[in-house]
Motif scaffolding. Structure first.
Motif, PDB file in Angstrom:
ATOM      1  N   LEU A 353       1.148  -1.160   0.209  1.00  9.52           N
ATOM      2  CA  LEU A 353       0.138   0.144  -0.334  1.00  9.52           C
ATOM      3  C   LEU A 353       0.811   1.102  -0.115  1.00  9.52           C
ATOM      4  CD1 LEU A 353      -3.130  -1.120   2.635  1.00  9.52           C
ATOM      5  CD2 LEU A 353      -3.182  -0.988   0.007  1.00  9.52           C
ATOM      6  N   ASP A 354       2.030   1.152   0.711  1.00  6.52           N
ATOM      7  CA  ASP A 354       3.178   2.341   0.865  1.00  6.52           C
ATOM      8  C   ASP A 354       3.638   2.663  -0.463  1.00  6.52           C
ATOM      9  OD1 ASP A 354       2.261   2.635   3.466  1.00  6.52           O
ATOM     10  OD2 ASP A 354       4.523   1.722   4.063  1.00  6.52           O
ATOM     11  N   ARG A 355       3.795   1.773  -1.158  1.00  7.02           N
ATOM     12  CA  ARG A 355       4.192   2.122  -3.160  1.00  7.02           C
ATOM     13  C   ARG A 355       3.511   1.793  -3.751  1.00  7.02           C
ATOM     14  NH1 ARG A 355       6.649  -2.100  -4.293  1.00  7.02           N
ATOM     15  NH2 ARG A 355       6.846  -4.159  -3.114  1.00  7.02           N
ATOM     16  N   LYS A 356       1.784   1.547  -3.090  1.00  6.57           N
ATOM     17  CA  LYS A 356       0.614   1.781  -4.350  1.00  6.57           C
ATOM     18  C   LYS A 356       0.866   0.324  -5.431  1.00  6.57           C
ATOM     19  CE  LYS A 356       1.409   6.773  -3.970  1.00  6.57           C
ATOM     20  NZ  LYS A 356       0.092   7.281  -2.560  1.00  6.57           N
ATOM     21  N   GLN A 357       1.133  -0.182  -5.082  1.00  7.03           N
ATOM     22  CA  GLN A 357       1.263  -1.230  -5.626  1.00  7.03           C
ATOM     23  C   GLN A 357      -0.866  -2.271  -5.274  1.00  7.03           C
ATOM     24  OE1 GLN A 357       3.236  -2.344  -7.577  1.00  7.03           O
ATOM     25  NE2 GLN A 357       3.839  -0.660  -6.980  1.00  7.03           N
ATOM     26  N   SER A 358      -1.554  -1.673  -5.967  1.00  7.26           N
ATOM     27  CA  SER A 358      -3.102  -1.893  -5.465  1.00  7.26           C
ATOM     28  C   SER A 358      -3.555  -3.404  -6.091  1.00  7.26           C
ATOM     29  CB  SER A 358      -4.043  -0.469  -5.960  1.00  7.26           C
ATOM     30  OG  SER A 358      -3.861  -0.957  -7.706  1.00  7.26           O
TER      31      SER A 358
END
Length: 531
Positions: A353-358
């Protein structure tokens, strides 16, 4: 060393004396009565008419006088027909026909030594009630045919015999397996087929995408093969016992099955832990952590085997405080797996989530909901079983639950496990883009995208924006402005030949004689990269 030897000797003794379809009756108070569920021939089929056979051992008879043993066989629902109250207000019943009871006209002289039955017992009983006075001088086998499915009991009492021994055989129509466990035979057979079907689908996808397999998918392949073998062995154990009884080979199969079950638990916890750590999807390798996970799994397996052996060699009556030395290590490794797994899953989801890997985060979120749902189901069944077993002291608990008790204790856990492993196999199934999905990062959804200037240098664009516009007069005309500079369209290709993105439009091009030096250099760089 001596303690291990004693444990092995105790295990051998238990395995050599315990049988599934035969029980022993003696003069001891806790061994005077034995009950067992029995199926009729119409319920499960079979070539043999089901029966209960009781044989008394006359080797215990040593005196010259007659030694009489009171004997009765009945179905549990007819228990109220045993015994008669001497007075209407008496709490207890007179069970055995003594001389005093003959004088009280509760029974007659021909019934001396037998169990007393209600006067109309033969008319209102749901199943036949057989009672006899067995003379140990010359005892004869007693065979009771089973016509209806029910919970049947054999009750003995030393009328004039101080010591006696009898062997009771509960023989069902389908074979030697106890009636309370016969449902396990089709159940584990069905699980074997289900796991084989899952393995067939997995093998098809694995072979189809064999050049794009992730390491974690190899572990999943291994556990699917292991589960097929383990379930097949479990089914084979019950099938062999049903065909041949509880002999030495069947005891060996039981030990092998217990070891395989411990291996399945350890392997499953190991696989779930490395999956929650992101192995193969988020991280290509776990480094030294993988060694620690393997050590924990092996330790849990060893303690699981020790616990299985101890559960076979130690009876509940002989279990003392030392049994905690067997339970505590297994509980410790199990707790370590739970804590480590949930913590790793939370850290993996937070990192994604921090790396926006949804997309990857959604996959692990589904796994989180699967684990949470399984825990909720387990706790729900735990409370349900707690309320159910709270009434275990009720005399009717076992007779009313003997058909389904196996599912409450064992069956439903296998179904929960089947759902969990199937869900993991679905999420981590082999696909065409396995490695691309695992080793690439998703573009953040809130990015502004990219501009053509990013290939040539953004600092030049900033300088161009701050400086006045340049004039371009190749023909000497009075300061005419050139057309809008645009780069020729060149497609970038992936290693697989797929177009990832394209730059520019076909209608916006520089003319042959109108080309900016900076954009000319930029176009050359893009052309070289595109080719």
């Amino acid at each position: 060393m001596k303690s291990w030897l004693r444990a092995l000797l105790a295990l051998t003794f238990v395995l050599s004396t315990a049988t599934a379809s035969e029980v022993e009756l003696t003069q001891d108070e806790d061994k005077q009565q034995r009950c067992n569920g029995m199926y009729s021939q119409a319920s499960w089929g079979g070539s043999v008419e089901p029966f209960i056979l009781t044989k008394f051992d006359n080797s215990t008879y040593t005196g010259e006088k007659d030694a009489i043993v009171s004997f009765v066989i009945f179905e549990w629902r007819d228990e109220e027909l045993l015994g008669i109250r001497a007075k209407p207000d008496d709490i207890s019943k007179e069970i055995i026909c003594y001389d005093d009871n003959v004088q009280a006209k509760l029974c007659n002289e021909t019934e001396l030594g037998q169990f007393i039955l209600q006067p109309n017992a033969s008319e209102i009983s749901k199943n036949p009630i057989v009672t006899q006075a067995i003379n140990l001088r010359n005892p004869k086998p007693i065979k009771y045919d089973i016509k209806k499915t029910g919970y049947y009991c054999v009750w003995t009492y030393g009328y004039s015999a101080e010591e006696y021994r009898a062997i009771v055989t509960f023989r069902n129509a389908y074979g030697e397996l106890p009636a309370a466990q016969i449902a396990k035979l089709p159940f584990y057979g069905g699980l074997t087929i289900v796991y084989a079907v899952i393995g067939a689908f997995w093998a098809f996808l694995y072979v189809q995408n064999r050049h794009d397999i992730l390491p974690v998918q190899n572990y999943i392949t291994a556990i699917i093969v292991f589960l097929i073998i383990e379930q097949l062995m479990t089914w084979g154990f019950y099938d062999y016992q049903n065909r041949h009884g509880d002999n030495v080979l069947n005891k060996t199969l039981m030990i092998i099955t217990a070891i395989l079950n411990a291996g399945r638990n350890s392997f499953s916890f190991f696989l779930l832990l490395i999956v929650c750590m992101g192995y193969g999807v988020v991280k290509p390798s776990l480094g030294k952590t993988m060694m620690y996970v393997r050590i924990l799994a092996i330790t849990h397996f060893v303690f699981g085997v020790i616990y299985g052996v101890a559960s076979l060699s130690i009876t509940p009556d002989s279990a003392g405080p030392l049994v905690l030395l067997v339970i505590m290590p297994l509980a410790a490794t199990l707790t370590a797996f739970y804590v480590w797994t949930l913590n790793s899953l939370n850290l993996t989801m937070k990192d994604l989530l921090d790396r926006k890997q949804s997309v990857k985060a959604l996959m692990y979120k589904k796994l989180w909901w699967c684990i949470l749902g399984s825990i909720m189901v387990i706790f729900a069944f735990f409370f349900f079983n707690s309320f159910t077993f709270a009434s275990r002291s009720d005399p009717g608990f076992v007779p009313n639950h003997w058909k389904t008790r196996w599912f409450i204790l064992d069956g439903w856990l296998n179904l929960v496990y089947l759902f969990d492993i199937s869900f993991v196999c679905y999420l981590w199934r082999p696909t065409v883009n396995n490695r691309r999905f695992a080793m690439s990062d998703e573009l953040a959804q809130d990015d502004d995208g990219f501009e053509i200037a990013s290939f040539g240098g953004s600092h030049e664009d900033e300088e161009d924006a701050s400086s006045p516009p340049r004039e371009h007069s190749p023909s000497g005309t009075n300061g005419s402005k050139p057309p809008k500079p645009v780069v020729e369209r060149h497609d970038r290709h992936s290693l697989d030949g797929e177009t990832i993105f394209a730059v520019g439009e076909d209608g916006d091009k520089w003319s042959d004689d109108e080309e900016s030096p900076r954009n000319s250099q930029e176009r050359t760089r893009l052309t070289d990269k595109g080719s």
